[in-house]
Design a protein around this motif. Structure first.
Motif: not given
Length: 370
Positions: A263-265, A270-272, A305-307
């Motif tokens: 979902a975050g992707v 930009p961050r979770y 990746h931030p997530c």
């Protein structure tokens, strides 16, 4: 689902004040004057604690989080090869549990449930490890069955159901296993009914140890997808889930780091951010595209990746393979993403049973300690 009278709360009952000459934490005592509840979940990969107070409004009862703790402990590391919890893994988990015990000392709670899942279910030395946990921290953890694990996840995700849902298919991709729950939606806002469950003995930790590097290749990834899909087809046949999906009114719900990462992707965060992800409904094609994007990143890209991040880089693609298998067997057009699960289910059940006990004259909520 156990009834109110059958549900018990294993409460730690320390015989001394917190702390001793050896520096051990001797647990906590329930404080009936407190309005807070606690849930502790020791899984194959993570140790998590959640504290909350109930909120009551016009809709379903919920809670407000007042404190939380989460640490990757990799308790199930090496379990698949040896059948035992390793000393290093137990030490990591104990360190995290001591931190949880200290939080509970600082924040009085009315009731707590502390549970252990797949790693302790499978390990030959799981019960002995939990006895050591109680001796060193005062925390009494109970090993729960895969069915109860599914029931608790179901209770936590029930508020995400919508009018028109007849059935729900809930999956939780854990560290040591994947739990699938087939659920009947009941009218009047009642707790949904669990029709059937299956616990598939593959999770992100077990798959990462057995075939993690191959998941970064197309052939290896699809081999895991096919393996997991084969394990799910018998459950599908028993409950005619595919037929129900074709009839409509079936909601696919996922609760795990895998689906929240997807979902975050998909949302290009930009961050979770949990508040943006929890309850998000993704078109399946969008979730599939996010899976493809994650696969294309490779190890270095996933770590950056931030997530995802470096701590989870080895677990993301094995989890995505399990999700892809679920999608292959049950092609539901949309996915409801739940950043909630076992701990939230424990809190909601504790609060619900406490309210019910208070409405019954002469019936206490607190079981005897011992």
């Amino acid at each position: 689902m156990p009834d109110d009278a059958a549900f018990s709360l294993p409460l730690a009952c320390p015989t001394a004040l917190p702390g001793d000459a050896a520096g051990r934490v001797l647990g906590w005592q329930p404080n009936p004057a407190s309005g807070a509840y606690a849930a502790l979940d020791l899984g194959t990969n993570n140790c998590r604690l959640l504290l909350g107070t109930p909120t009551y409004g016009s809709g379903p009862a919920g809670f407000r989080v007042i404190d939380s703790f989460s640490r990757i402990v990799r308790l199930g590391e090496g379990l698949g090869a040896t059948g035992r919890l390793s000393e290093q893994a137990m030490d990591r988990a104990l360190s995290a549990l001591r931190s949880c015990a200290r939080k509970l000392e600082r924040r009085p709670v009315r009731a707590m449930q502390a549970v252990a899942t797949e790693a302790c279910r499978r390990a030959e030395n799981g019960p002995a490890f939990l006895a050591r946990v109680e001796a060193e921290t005062g925390l009494r953890l109970r090993i729960i069955s895969a069915r109860e694990e599914a029931e608790l996840a179901m209770e936590s995700c029930a508020p995400l159901l919508e009018a028109g849902d007849r059935r729900a298919l809930l999956f939780d991709i854990g560290g040591g296993s994947t739990e699938i729950a087939w659920i009947r939606i009941l009218p009047g806002g009642r707790v949904p009914e669990l029709i059937g469950t299956i616990s598939v003995p593959v999770g992100v930790v077990t798959l990462s140890e057995r075939c993690g590097p191959s998941c970064f290749t197309e052939a290896g990834f699809h081999a895991v997808v096919d393996e997991v899909a084969d394990k799910l087809r018998g459950f599908d046949a028993v409950h005619c889930i595919g037929q129900e999906i074709r009839a409509g009114g079936v909601r696919l719900m996922g609760t795990s780091g895998t689906v929240t990462t997807l979902a975050g992707v998909a949302m290009a965060l930009p961050r979770y951010r949990r508040l943006l992800v929890d309850g998000q409904v993704l078109e399946s094609c969008v979730a599939d595209q996010a899976l493809g994007d994650l696969f294309a990143l490779g190890r270095a890209g996933l770590a950056a990746h931030p997530c995802v991040g470096p701590e989870r880089v080895d677990f993301v693609l094995p989890g995505c393979a399990v999700y892809a298998a679920i999608r292959q067997v049950w092609p539901v057009p949309r996915l409801t993403v739940a950043d909630r699960g076992l701990r939230e289910g424990i809190l909601l059940r504790l609060m619900r049973l406490d309210r019910a006990a208070q409405r019954r004259p002469g019936r206490g909520f607190w079981p005897g300690c011992g």
